[in-house]
Motif scaffolding. Structure first.
Motif, mmCIF file in Angstrom:
data_model
loop_
_atom_site.group_PDB
_atom_site.id
_atom_site.type_symbol
_atom_site.label_atom_id
_atom_site.label_comp_id
_atom_site.label_asym_id
_atom_site.label_seq_id
_atom_site.Cartn_x
_atom_site.Cartn_y
_atom_site.Cartn_z
ATOM 1 N N THR A 194 0.847 -1.187 0.000
ATOM 2 C CA THR A 194 0.000 0.000 0.000
ATOM 3 C C THR A 194 0.887 1.243 0.000
ATOM 4 O OG1 THR A 194 -1.900 1.093 1.052
ATOM 5 C CG2 THR A 194 -0.175 0.317 2.509
ATOM 6 N N ASN A 195 0.300 2.362 -0.420
ATOM 7 C CA ASN A 195 0.921 3.667 -0.165
ATOM 8 C C ASN A 195 -0.101 4.607 0.466
ATOM 9 O OD1 ASN A 195 -0.732 4.332 -2.329
ATOM 10 N ND2 ASN A 195 0.812 5.527 -3.427
ATOM 11 N N GLY A 232 -0.187 3.666 5.894
ATOM 12 C CA GLY A 232 1.240 3.468 5.694
ATOM 13 C C GLY A 232 2.041 4.501 6.445
ATOM 14 N N THR A 233 2.876 5.248 5.720
ATOM 15 C CA THR A 233 3.827 6.132 6.407
ATOM 16 C C THR A 233 3.659 7.605 6.034
ATOM 17 O OG1 THR A 233 5.528 5.697 4.741
ATOM 18 C CG2 THR A 233 5.507 4.281 6.661
ATOM 19 N N GLY A 234 2.465 8.000 5.623
ATOM 20 C CA GLY A 234 2.168 9.414 5.628
ATOM 21 C C GLY A 234 2.017 10.137 4.316
ATOM 22 N N TYR A 269 -3.102 6.300 -5.861
ATOM 23 C CA TYR A 269 -3.478 5.876 -4.509
ATOM 24 C C TYR A 269 -3.654 4.357 -4.512
ATOM 25 C CZ TYR A 269 -5.763 6.709 0.071
ATOM 26 O OH TYR A 269 -6.075 6.753 1.401
ATOM 27 N N ILE A 270 -2.799 3.642 -3.777
ATOM 28 C CA ILE A 270 -2.831 2.183 -3.765
ATOM 29 C C ILE A 270 -3.400 1.701 -2.432
ATOM 30 C CG2 ILE A 270 -1.475 0.068 -3.991
ATOM 31 C CD1 ILE A 270 0.743 1.815 -5.278
ATOM 32 N N PRO A 271 -4.571 1.074 -2.429
ATOM 33 C CA PRO A 271 -5.073 0.481 -1.182
ATOM 34 C C PRO A 271 -4.228 -0.731 -0.812
ATOM 35 C CG PRO A 271 -6.438 -0.192 -3.014
ATOM 36 C CD PRO A 271 -5.435 0.780 -3.575
#
Length: 577
Positions: free
Chosen positions: A96-97, A102-104, A152-154
């Motif tokens: 994911t992104n 994830g990380t923001g 946008y990757i779920p």
């Protein structure tokens, strides 16, 4: 169990813990060696870690950034909610992104991979890497929502039992300006997790482990007890501080009240500025990541980072503030605000343990995304050439704040910890020329210990043709603050070589024949400059870090013609101070 047997068992568990840290460090190093993006292989903007089946981080790689590591620590639990461990198979990889899972921000890819031993799932490996392009507006503050900022990757499965999800990769390639690099980075992230899983299986065979649970219990129990013991050394009470960012079009106030108690440290961010309409907002996990890191640097720096060592640090982030951005607010350059949080935490802790806290530093990375080609220049240029299409990010840093017993570090990334990208690496992959990259004299704040100096960069394209910078710079209107009588570090500056001052944030074009000038901030000083050892001042002058004029004016040090210390002259200056 005898005392000797118990002691031997304790040593044995500690050896296994150290081995586990070595496994995830190898995981990170493989990512660096195989990555396509310069942000990973040159700057080390990544994280790697191993988790138990409950999604709790057991160990992290030494290589990596706190923003990635500490927010990735939360993200594995989100993966397990969608794909329970019992459903995972060897060769599966999940990705994911999603900035909130994830990380923001969208430029960080997080991959989670199950690890198996003798056919049974025993743990999870996760990593995060910053990639150069995921489409959209590119990395910058201009977006009005996250949907403008890129692909946008779920949370999805990108490999199923070792077979690539071709539909996923079709979307990835179609959505990026750099499809080869993006696809290559994903393969790299999956490969390093696979390698770590194999190394973990070897370790478990070597130590005769059927499960990681007993080792996880030892790691978590030891880490929690050690962290609470370190917190007990901090005087109890509530400490307040504030810090200011330049913001996008108006300053941003960050406020914190830190309460130190017997069971942990709680931080309340009440009083912090509200949400921005631009991409400088911070998702809450990223806020927790850097706030925890700032506390841990002071309170428990020697305790390995894991779920339990971070558990005693609790954050209350009010809804509607810039540190608690809800979906779909824009968050592309959340680091501009997030990197200031360790300085804010140290502002609180300075009131409790002043001898363990640094002065403020440049903090936020200066990592300008540079872009050129037809999308910037257009076609209506007469006979003027257009630079070849390119998209590149270069990571650079100002100076860090002075330390209690040592000077700050020059042109060094803190708190992110990423490496400065070599000029040659940038010039090798894009038609960019970095004409100047040098330390900036007098930019480090004067003090008993001096702030680290910033740097000056001069950037153009080959042939000095038009290109664009997606600026996301800070510490220009609000310089790093000194402590205990130390002076502030120098402000940053963004300009054209021809003289025009540029905005600190947003997409701007550098015209034909001109160049981009970046003056990165210096770290602040700590303590009265007149208390600095005159020999150190003279050394700084000889090294070109401090001018002779500032040596006399700020440090009250007189120099000889050969730039040694004029002892008598210094005594007169300091006696009159």
């Amino acid at each position: 169990m005898s005392h000797d047997t118990a002691a031997l068992a304790q040593i044995h568990r500690q050896v296994m813990w150290n081995r586990l840290i070595a496994v995830v460090e190898e995981q990170a190093q493989i990512m660096i060696r195989t990555a396509f993006s310069t942000t990973v292989r040159e700057a080390g903007d990544l994280s790697a870690g191993v988790f138990d089946l409950h999604g709790r981080m057991m160990a992290q790689a030494v290589t990596g950034t706190p923003g990635h590591v500490n927010s990735m620590m939360e993200s594995v639990g989100h993966f397990l909610k969608k794909f329970p461990a019992a459903t995972m198979q060897p060769g599966d990889h999940y990705i994911t992104n999603d900035p909130w899972l994830g990380t923001g921000h969208l430029h960080d890819l997080t991959v989670v991979t199950p690890a198996f031993h003798h056919g049974a799932i025993v743990g999870l490996f996760a990593n995060t890497a910053h990639v150069i392009d995921v489409g959209g507006l590119g990395m910058g503050p201009e977006g009005r929502s996250v949907f403008e900022e890129g692909l946008y990757i779920p949370i999805v499965k990108c490999f199923d039992r070792g077979a690539p999800n071709e539909t996923f990769f079709d979307f990835i390639r179609a959505g990026s300006r750099l499809p080869v690099e993006l696809e290559g980075d994903i393969y790299s992230l999956c490969a390093c997790n696979d390698a770590a899983a194999r190394r973990l299986a070897d370790m478990m065979d070597e130590f005769g482990l059927a499960s990681l649970d007993p080792l996880a219990d030892f790691i978590f129990d030891s880490s929690l007890r050690a962290t609470l013991a370190e917190i007990a050394r901090i005087p109890g009470g509530t400490y307040q501080a504030e810090i200011h960012s330049d913001g996008y079009d108006e300053p941003v106030r960050l406020a914190a009240a830190m309460t130190v108690g017997n069971d942990g440290i709680a931080v309340d961010f009440a009083g912090t500025a509200g949400l921005s309409s631009r991409g400088i907002n911070v998702p809450p996990a990223y806020c927790r990541a850097y706030a925890c890191f700032g506390i841990k640097c002071v309170v428990a720096p020697e305790i390995p980072n894991n779920w339990a060592s971070l558990a005693p640090f609790r954050m209350k982030i009010p809804e509607g503030c810039i540190l608690n951005a809800p979906r779909p607010y824009p968050v592309s350059v959340r680091h501009v605000i997030g990197h200031l949080l360790p300085d804010l935490m140290m502002g609180c802790l300075h009131q409790a343990v002043p001898d363990r806290v640094t002065a403020e530093g440049a903090s936020a990375l200066w990592n300008p995304p540079l872009r050129g080609g037809g999308a910037i220049s257009g076609q209506a240029r007469g006979n003027k050439p257009v630079v070849a299409d390119f998209e590149i990010i270069t990571f650079n840093s100002g100076g860090t704040g002075a330390r209690p017993t040592r000077d700050g570090l020059n042109a060094t990334a803190f708190p992110s910890g990423v490496r400065t990208m070599p000029v040659e690496a940038t010039e090798n992959v894009a038609p960019v020329v970095i004409w100047r990259k040098e330390l900036k004299p007098d930019s480090g704040g004067a003090g008993r210990t001096r702030g680290g100096v910033g740097q000056v960069m001069e950037i153009a394209t080959k042939g000095d043709l038009e290109f664009a910078v997606n600026a996301s710079f800070d510490r220009i209107a609000h310089a790093p603050k000194g402590r205990d009588g130390g002076l502030d570090g120098a402000n940053g500056r963004v300009a054209l070589k021809s003289g025009k001052t540029l905005r600190t944030k947003g997409l701007q074009v550098i015209p034909d024949g001109d160049r981009l000038i970046l003056e990165l901030p210096g770290g602040a000083g700590l303590g009265d400059p007149a208390d600095r050892d005159p020999a150190l001042v003279a050394r700084d002058v000889r090294d070109g870090l401090v001018s002779a004029d500032n040596a006399r004016r700020l440090y009250k040090v007189a120099l000889t013609d050969s730039l040694g210390v004029d002892t008598a002259g210094t005594a007169r200056l300091r006696g009159a101070a």
